[in-house]
Enzyme design. Structure first.
Site, PDB file in Angstrom:
ATOM      1  N   ASP A 497       0.829  -1.209   0.000  1.00  0.00           N
ATOM      2  CA  ASP A 497       0.000   0.000   0.000  1.00  0.00           C
ATOM      3  C   ASP A 497       0.855   1.247   0.000  1.00  0.00           C
ATOM      4  OD1 ASP A 497       0.878  -0.504   2.609  1.00  0.00           O
ATOM      5  OD2 ASP A 497      -0.844   0.493   3.514  1.00  0.00           O
ATOM      6  N   ARG A 501       5.399   4.512   6.170  1.00  0.00           N
ATOM      7  CA  ARG A 501       4.986   4.475   7.571  1.00  0.00           C
ATOM      8  C   ARG A 501       5.008   3.037   8.087  1.00  0.00           C
ATOM      9  NH1 ARG A 501      -0.962   6.165   5.809  1.00  0.00           N
ATOM     10  NH2 ARG A 501      -1.813   4.102   5.358  1.00  0.00           N
ATOM     11  N   GLU A 503       3.404   0.431   8.049  1.00  0.00           N
ATOM     12  CA  GLU A 503       2.351  -0.368   7.444  1.00  0.00           C
ATOM     13  C   GLU A 503       2.936  -1.244   6.331  1.00  0.00           C
ATOM     14  OE1 GLU A 503      -1.248   1.787   6.915  1.00  0.00           O
ATOM     15  OE2 GLU A 503      -2.341  -0.008   6.351  1.00  0.00           O
ATOM     16  N   ASP A 510      -6.134  -2.033  -2.764  1.00  0.00           N
ATOM     17  CA  ASP A 510      -5.362  -0.945  -3.363  1.00  0.00           C
ATOM     18  C   ASP A 510      -4.904  -1.263  -4.782  1.00  0.00           C
ATOM     19  OD1 ASP A 510      -5.455  -0.593  -0.570  1.00  0.00           O
ATOM     20  OD2 ASP A 510      -3.683   0.667  -0.593  1.00  0.00           O
ATOM     21  N   TRP A 562     -12.282  -5.681  -1.064  1.00  0.00           N
ATOM     22  CA  TRP A 562     -10.827  -5.912  -1.082  1.00  0.00           C
ATOM     23  C   TRP A 562     -10.477  -7.314  -1.605  1.00  0.00           C
ATOM     24  CZ3 TRP A 562     -11.854  -1.218  -0.268  1.00  0.00           C
ATOM     25  CH2 TRP A 562     -10.915  -0.260   0.038  1.00  0.00           C
ATOM     26  N   GLU A 779      -2.265   9.314  -0.766  1.00  0.00           N
ATOM     27  CA  GLU A 779      -3.299   8.415  -0.241  1.00  0.00           C
ATOM     28  C   GLU A 779      -4.658   9.119  -0.192  1.00  0.00           C
ATOM     29  OE1 GLU A 779      -2.521   7.238   3.816  1.00  0.00           O
ATOM     30  OE2 GLU A 779      -3.836   5.495   3.648  1.00  0.00           O
ATOM     31  N   HIS A 795       0.803   6.363  -2.077  1.00  0.00           N
ATOM     32  CA  HIS A 795      -0.130   5.256  -2.281  1.00  0.00           C
ATOM     33  C   HIS A 795      -0.483   5.291  -3.766  1.00  0.00           C
ATOM     34  CE1 HIS A 795      -0.942   4.231   1.867  1.00  0.00           C
ATOM     35  NE2 HIS A 795      -2.056   3.568   1.575  1.00  0.00           N
TER      36      HIS A 795
END
Ligand code: RAM
Length: 919
Positions: A497, A501, A503, A510, A562, A779, A795
């Site tokens: 993604d 950060r 993540e 995505d 998703w 993002e 993103h």
């Protein structure tokens, strides 16, 4: 070197076949990036057919038949002896994904192959030879042991929230008494490794192997190491970092728990063949030594790498090093016994960026600007006293006072520390981290750093760049560039993604439709095929598929939108590459997922489950992350049901492809019920809109074919009105709606509105991001003002179908049949766009579209690869007004006039390069 070889090869081929004028090149075999470690029993083969004449290539090249020869030695191949496989002459147009059909291929078998192609010009052409080598197919091929040390060292903090684990160094010396003919290394190191032989790092991959759910499967890599070893004493070294194996966070409460698989471990098997034909194996086992007392004192992908050069173990990877202080390695176990050859290209450093500027923003705090938001790391050049600590931190933005903006990185510490050893110029770059950044903060630098003190190293899966796009609109061009940087930065052995950060996960939603746009830019077939396996590995017994795969986070929300990426991506691989194996392989799991969702969550044919809504739509006020306004939001049940319907229609095709006719009927029947329930519930027949009349709602009703035929134009009018009146020509969707916006507007007659959306520069738009300094894609539409809690600068999800639209609609390059065997070329000429120059390297070869309009004239250069055909739409009122080269188009070789349609003269062309003009 590679280039030299390639051009030499081309040269030989050119001279050999010049008289015939047809070339068969670019031989491709399964897992092309790792031709030394093919572990698929029936590798699939393919090739491209082209004309050798650059200027005016031969037209109408079409394959009539092929004959593949696979031999066990180059000599046999040269003598046309296919002792492993002789396909015989096969009458077929197929030139991609042809499964090997010869003798069973055992581990380590080298296969030499070529293909003879007969075209309709009655010419027969041999390709140049190519080869692949089988990997280790059976567990018993491995005598090497999984080796490691399942404990920590005194100076480590393995259970710190910000897990501080040092890199592990493993070494062993071995004698190779005779002259070496050939040596092959099979290696895995978890999470990530570097292999050293006699002080040289083997290969140029970084962060290898590609990440997986290590409970389910583990990858190894294969290298030819003949030139790394020598007769006599050899030193073998393995360096291990955490990667995704050792957890990135320990007991951190603000994030879901991140998977933890244990301390780093490795398996290495080097198989040596001597000149005299005898063989020997060097393997990892408990005779190796290990230490974590080396210079890499901590490594963690979120937080950074700390390298203390005063702790360097000089000579540890050379023979004769004194390792008496090192510990004895242990035999260890790994969470999965499935060991496979990595099916994706390696991650590499693909580019080095020079710093654009450096500024001292506070005493001893310098900010370097690399001019581009990139993913990778910094290479430092420094000179100074031993023990000096230079600290680097990384960010996508700077604050108004020029200092680093770290607020959007959450808990990621993004800090690399280098401690100098103090001997002249020191050049350092980390190995086991990566950052997403444009700016680097330097503190503790001895003296004053300059723009030459630091470079940006760009790191990602080294996928071939297959597309190019340029137009007369510079904003579109910049947008394409931003997308390019964003996409490649989010390939880390899986599509992620974001890169910066805490993540960096493989979020399914995505990259759903977006993956198709990406396929025009990067040759990502192997990466996405691998990701489908990650998704299958993540599926629960119940059939549930998570939102993140590999499931390092266990996010099983039973969402529709998703996990739909599973089916959407398999379909994309079929459409864009012509590969149906992912469909066959995953069909049962896909069906199982749909059954799970239906039995658990479907009520009266309405899918009641949705987790994220139309995620990241533009909110009503600038600081918000998510809209609170019910008028803007699209109902989750609506999205869930629309997606379920779409999945059923795709599965109908998959059932057809896989020969499951009973399933096909069932999917179709269910789809009928869902469609009816959907229209009963969400369609406002009087006013002809869906749900609460958001753009997203009307979009999906159209794009998925849910709206009744007679109401389509009314619904489309609503979409247009919402967009033009209420949103003043701006996008109003999040990442879900954006997946169909541009194409739906264009294909239903409003390309001008799509073009306007693409070229807006005020909020909300991609252009707005660029106006506000973005060099990638944000993002959030309001990424410059929103709460930093969820606000990455890199993103790719909001790209939606923008890149698809650039290629399919603006350039007019679209697959009509899977894998671009047939192509539709129908450029959209709209707005103030006066030219587009674009190309796409399909598996069949290069497709080119270059159009320009000037003073009522239209010029179009088209390239159609060998063994394909294209249907061309040329804007003209009369086909006689269309010329190709020096003649009327319909009379030109390779061109056939088909019909007039909607202001276009439609022609069918065969392979070749064409130059059309319309007055
Ligand atoms: C964010 C991720 C990702 C998105 C999920 C729902 O945390 O960054 O982009 O798919 O949320």
């Amino acid at each position: 070197m590679r280039f030299l070889l390639a051009s030499l090869l081309t040269l030989t081929v050119l001279t050999a076949w010049a008289q015939k004028g047809i070339l068969v090149t670019n031989l491709r075999c399964e897992n092309q990036a790792n031709p030394l470690g093919i572990d698929v029993a029936q590798p699939r083969l393919g090739w491209q057919i082209s004309s050798s004449a650059r200027k005016s290539p031969i037209r109408e090249i079409e394959q009539q038949s092929y004959q593949i020869l696979v031999a066990s030695t180059p000599e046999k191949l040269a003598a046309n002896e296919g002792d492993l496989w002789d396909s015989g002459v096969v009458k077929s147009e197929q030139s991609v994904f042809i499964p090997y059909g010869g003798k069973p291929l055992e581990s380590r078998r080298a296969c030499y192959w070529k293909v003879n192609v007969k075209t309709m010009k009655d010419t027969e052409v041999w390709s140049e030879p190519a080869s692949w080598t089988m990997g280790l197919l059976r567990p018993s091929d491995w005598s090497a042991k999984w080796t490691g040390l399942d404990s920590s060292f005194a100076w480590e903090k393995p259970k710190d929230v910000f897990t501080r684990v040092a890199a592990r160094y493993f070494r062993k010396e071995a004698d190779l008494p005779k002259k070496i003919r050939k040596a092959t290394a099979y290696v895995s190191g978890l999470g990530v490794y570097e292999l050293y032989l006699n002080s040289r790092k083997v290969g140029d991959a970084v962060l290898a192997p590609a990440p997986t759910d290590y409970n389910k499967r583990i990858f190894y890599n294969t290298y030819d190491v003949t030139n790394y070893l020598k007769q006599g004493r050899n030193a073998l070294g393995m360096l291990l970092g955490n990667g995704r194996f050792y957890t990135l966070r320990w007991g951190y409460k603000e994030l879901p728990e991140i998977a933890h698989y244990g301390f780093p471990k490795m398996r290495l098997q080097i198989e040596v063949t001597y000149e005299d034909g005898s063989t020997e194996r060097l393997i990892s086992d408990e005779s190796w030594k290990v230490t974590a007392a080396g210079p890499i004192v901590a490594n963690n992908e979120f937080d950074g790498e700390e390298y203390d050069a005063t702790k360097e173990l000089s000579g540890w990877e050379t023979a004769g090093y004194n390792d008496s202080q090192w510990l004895k390695a242990q035999l260890v176990s790994v969470p999965s016994q499935v060991l496979e050859s990595q099916p994706t290209p390696p991650i590499r450093v693909t580019e080095t960026l020079k710093a654009q500027a450096i500024k001292e923003v506070k005493p001893d705090t310098f900010i370097v600007d690399l001019g581009q938001n990139l993913v990778g790391w910094a290479r430092l050049h420094v000179r100074g006293p031993r023990g000096t600590k230079v600290t680097l931190r990384f960010a996508e933005r700077v604050n108004e006072d020029g200092t680093l903006y770290l607020d959007n990185l959450r808990s990621a510490k993004v800090t690399d520390v280098y401690t100098l050893k103090g001997d002249g110029e020191e050049v350092w770059e980390p190995r086991f981290v990566y950052h997403g950044f444009r700016y680097v903060e330097i503190t503790g630098f001895p003296g004053t750093p300059t723009v030459n003190s630091l470079e940006g190293r760009v790191v990602h899966d080294d996928l071939p760049i297959v597309g190019s796009f340029a137009s007369s609109n510079s904003l579109l061009n910049q947008l394409y560039k931003n997308a390019f940087w964003g996409i490649r930065g989010n390939y880390r052995g899986m599509p992620t993604d974001c890169p910066q950060r805490d993540e960096r996960m493989g979020w399914l939603g995505d990259r759903a439709i977006g993956s198709k746009g990406e396929s025009f830019v990067f040759g990502h077939h192997d990466l996405y095929a691998k990701w489908l396996t990650d998704i299958e590995d993540a599926q629960l017994e119940s059939g549930s598929i998570p939102d993140v795969a590999p499931a390092y986070w266990k996010m099983y929300s039973d969402n529709m939108t998703w996990p739909a990426a599973y089916i959407i991506i398999a379909n994309m691989l079929y459409e864009q590459y012509g590969d149906d194996v992912p469909i066959r392989k995953h069909y049962p799991s896909m069906k199982k997922w749909l059954t799970h969702m239906r039995t658990k969550y479907m009520k009266d044919y309405i899918m009641t489950k949705d987790t994220y809504g139309d995620w990241c739509m533009p909110p009503e006020s600038p600081e918000l992350i998510h809209s609170q306004d019910p008028k803007r939001k699209t109902d989750g049940t609506f999205l869930g049901t629309a997606f379920y319907y779409n999945m059923l229609t795709i599965m109908e095709q998959f059932a057809e492809i896989t020969g499951n006719s009973a399933d096909k009927r069932e999917f179709a029947e269910l789809a009928g019920h869902v469609k009816k329930a959907f229209n009963d519930k969400f369609l406002n027949r009087d006013r002809q809109f869906y749900s609460n009349n958001t753009a997203t709602a009307n979009l999906f009703a159209l794009a998925y074919g849910l709206a009744p035929e007679e109401l389509r134009s009314g619904v489309f009018e609503q979409l247009v009105e919402r967009t033009t009146v209420e949103h003043k020509g701006h996008i109003s969707t999040g990442l879900v709606g954006a997946q169909w916006l541009m194409r739906t507007l264009s294909d239903n007659g409003r390309p001008d509105l799509a073009y306007r959306i693409a070229t807006n520069t005020d909020y909300p738009s991609w252009g707005y991001m660029i106006q506000n300094g973005a060099t990638t894609i944000w993002e959030l539409w309001n990424g410059n003002t929103a709460n930093p809690a969820m606000n990455s600068g890199n993103h790719v999800m909001l790209l939606g179908d923008l890149i698809i639209w650039m290629y399919e609609n603006l350039a007019g390059i679209k697959a009509e049949e899977p894998g671009f065997k047939r192509i539709i070329m129908k450029p959209t000429i709209t707005g103030d766009l006066t030219s587009v120059t674009s190309s796409f390297e399909s598996f069949h070869g290069r497709i080119g579209s270059e159009w320009e309009r000037k003073g009522g004239k239209f010029n179009w250069k088209v390239t159609v690869p060998g063994n394909t055909r294209a249907t061309l739409y040329i804007p003209a009122t009369d086909q006689k007004a269309v010329r190709e080269g020096r003649s009327q188009a319909s009379l030109a070789p390779g061109v056939r006039f088909v019909k007039m349609e909607g202001g276009n003269a439609v022609f069918e062309v065969t392979s070749g390069a064409y130059n059309f003009r319309v007055k």
